[in-house]
Design a protein around this motif. Structure first.
Motif, PDB file in Angstrom:
ATOM      1  N   SER A   1       0.811  -1.225   0.000  1.00 26.74           N
ATOM      2  CA  SER A   1       0.000   0.000   0.000  1.00 26.74           C
ATOM      3  C   SER A   1       0.845   1.277   0.000  1.00 26.74           C
ATOM      4  N   GLN A   2       2.062   1.197  -0.501  1.00 27.48           N
ATOM      5  CA  GLN A   2       2.911   2.387  -0.598  1.00 27.48           C
ATOM      6  C   GLN A   2       3.486   2.518  -2.000  1.00 27.48           C
ATOM      7  N   GLY A   3       4.003   3.708  -2.310  1.00 23.87           N
ATOM      8  CA  GLY A   3       4.725   3.886  -3.556  1.00 23.87           C
ATOM      9  C   GLY A   3       6.109   3.278  -3.456  1.00 23.87           C
ATOM     10  N   PRO A   4       6.701   2.928  -4.589  1.00 22.07           N
ATOM     11  CA  PRO A   4       8.054   2.371  -4.573  1.00 22.07           C
ATOM     12  C   PRO A   4       9.060   3.349  -3.976  1.00 22.07           C
TER      13      PRO A   4
ATOM     14  N   ALA B   1       8.427  18.586   0.438  1.00 19.21           N
ATOM     15  CA  ALA B   1       7.276  17.698   0.353  1.00 19.21           C
ATOM     16  C   ALA B   1       7.528  16.532  -0.574  1.00 19.21           C
ATOM     17  N   GLY B   2       8.458  16.626  -1.517  1.00 15.87           N
ATOM     18  CA  GLY B   2       8.699  15.537  -2.446  1.00 15.87           C
ATOM     19  C   GLY B   2       7.651  15.530  -3.525  1.00 15.87           C
ATOM     20  N   VAL B   3       7.020  14.353  -3.742  1.00 12.56           N
ATOM     21  CA  VAL B   3       5.982  14.188  -4.751  1.00 12.56           C
ATOM     22  C   VAL B   3       4.645  14.068  -4.030  1.00 12.56           C
ATOM     23  N   THR B   4       3.726  14.966  -4.362  1.00 13.37           N
ATOM     24  CA  THR B   4       2.425  14.998  -3.702  1.00 13.37           C
ATOM     25  C   THR B   4       1.323  14.663  -4.690  1.00 13.37           C
ATOM     26  N   GLN B   5       0.516  13.666  -4.345  1.00 10.49           N
ATOM     27  CA  GLN B   5      -0.607  13.258  -5.186  1.00 10.49           C
ATOM     28  C   GLN B   5      -1.912  13.537  -4.455  1.00 10.49           C
TER      29      GLN B   5
ATOM     30  N   VAL C   1      -4.660   1.583  -8.831  1.00 15.20           N
ATOM     31  CA  VAL C   1      -3.902   2.522  -8.000  1.00 15.20           C
ATOM     32  C   VAL C   1      -2.954   3.266  -8.925  1.00 15.20           C
ATOM     33  N   TYR C   2      -2.934   4.558  -8.811  1.00 18.27           N
ATOM     34  CA  TYR C   2      -2.121   5.388  -9.699  1.00 18.27           C
ATOM     35  C   TYR C   2      -0.980   6.027  -8.915  1.00 18.27           C
ATOM     36  N   PHE C   3       0.216   5.915  -9.469  1.00 17.65           N
ATOM     37  CA  PHE C   3       1.399   6.501  -8.846  1.00 17.65           C
ATOM     38  C   PHE C   3       2.033   7.512  -9.784  1.00 17.65           C
TER      39      PHE C   3
ATOM     40  N   PHE D   1       8.582   8.609  -5.763  1.00 17.61           N
ATOM     41  CA  PHE D   1       7.189   8.295  -6.024  1.00 17.61           C
ATOM     42  C   PHE D   1       6.278   8.979  -5.017  1.00 17.61           C
ATOM     43  N   GLY D   2       5.062   9.291  -5.494  1.00 20.34           N
ATOM     44  CA  GLY D   2       4.030   9.734  -4.581  1.00 20.34           C
ATOM     45  C   GLY D   2       3.446   8.556  -3.820  1.00 20.34           C
ATOM     46  N   GLU D   3       2.512   8.840  -2.914  1.00 27.28           N
ATOM     47  CA  GLU D   3       1.947   7.793  -2.074  1.00 27.28           C
ATOM     48  C   GLU D   3       0.828   7.014  -2.759  1.00 27.28           C
ATOM     49  N   GLY D   4       0.416   7.459  -3.924  1.00 28.67           N
ATOM     50  CA  GLY D   4      -0.600   6.716  -4.661  1.00 28.67           C
ATOM     51  C   GLY D   4      -1.988   7.319  -4.551  1.00 28.67           C
ATOM     52  N   SER D   5      -2.775   7.086  -5.590  1.00 31.15           N
ATOM     53  CA  SER D   5      -4.187   7.492  -5.605  1.00 31.15           C
ATOM     54  C   SER D   5      -5.018   6.261  -5.956  1.00 31.15           C
TER      55      SER D   5
END
Lengths: 113, 114
Positions: A41-44, B2-6, B88-90, B105-109
């Motif tokens: 459930s996390q991004g790579p 913040a890095g990558v924010t989704q 799930v979209y990254f 990578f972002g945390e995903g949507s």
């Protein structure tokens, strides 16, 4: 584009070393080898990368074959938190064109307590 | 940093609705990309961009549009959502596509189309 081949899944006992293989027989002389992992459930996230020599960091070690056609990610003592999907990808050098970053299916590592 | 924010993190759509998944990075990265990940599968590249004003198709572009008007933002648009787009979209970014630069990578949507 050079591609990578990894086993679909592997299993390890907790606190034992794990060797995750990656074949990249069509690698060019200047491609970098990168490893990423994806926790549930996390991004790579980035693990390690190298070009020719073996590399060590706080997360893992990367052993690169002399002909560079394969590499192995080494987790020295697997923990339950290391259960993840591990991706091996190749990245071209700076003087090449902009090619997209394509991930394969990776290796799903299960760690048994 | 913040890095990558989704955003959003979770969304439910009805078939035929449109929506935009937002992605922003504050690291001045040239390369940005969108991946989708279906259950038990690896990451598949949808679209990518090597800089502002430049986009290109990845492995599975059908049904998705992107634009890159600024270095920071790379939104992904679903014009007419279909159940097959449940996934799930990254979003990911990197200084460029080369050599030793790390991909973030972002945390995903999580998107569900009903």
């Amino acid at each position: 584009d050079a591609k990578t081949t990894q086993p679909n899944s592997m299993e390890s006992n907790e606190e034992e070393p794990v060797h995750l293989p990656c074949n990249h027989s069509t690698i060019s002389g200047t491609d970098y080898i990168h490893w990423y992992r994806q926790l549930p459930s996390q991004g790579p996230e980035y693990v390690i990368h190298g070009l020719t020599s073996n590399v060590n960091n706080r997360m893992a070690s990367l052993a690169i074959a002399e002909d560079r056609k394969s590499s192995t990610l080494i987790l020295h003592r697997a923990t339950l938190r290391d259960a993840a999907v591990y991706y091996c990808i190749l990245r071209p050098p700076k003087n090449s064109g902009n090619t997209p970053l394509v991930f394969g299916k990776g290796t799903r590592l299960s760690v048994i307590a | 940093n913040a890095g990558v924010t989704q955003t959003p993190k979770f969304q439910v759509l009805k078939t035929g609705q449109s929506m935009t998944l937002q992605c922003a990075q504050d690291m001045n990265h040239e390369y940005m990309s969108w991946y989708r990940q279906d259950p038990g599968m690896g990451l598949r590249l949808i679209h990518y961009s090597v800089g502002a004003g430049i986009t290109d198709q990845g492995e599975v572009p059908n049904g998705y549009n992107v634009s890159r008007s600024t270095t920071e933002d790379f939104p992904l648009r679903l014009l007419s959502a279909a159940p097959s787009q449940t996934s799930v979209y990254f979003c990911a970014s990197s200084l460029d596509t080369h050599s030793g630069n790390t991909i973030y990578f972002g945390e995903g949507s999580w998107l569900t189309v009903v």
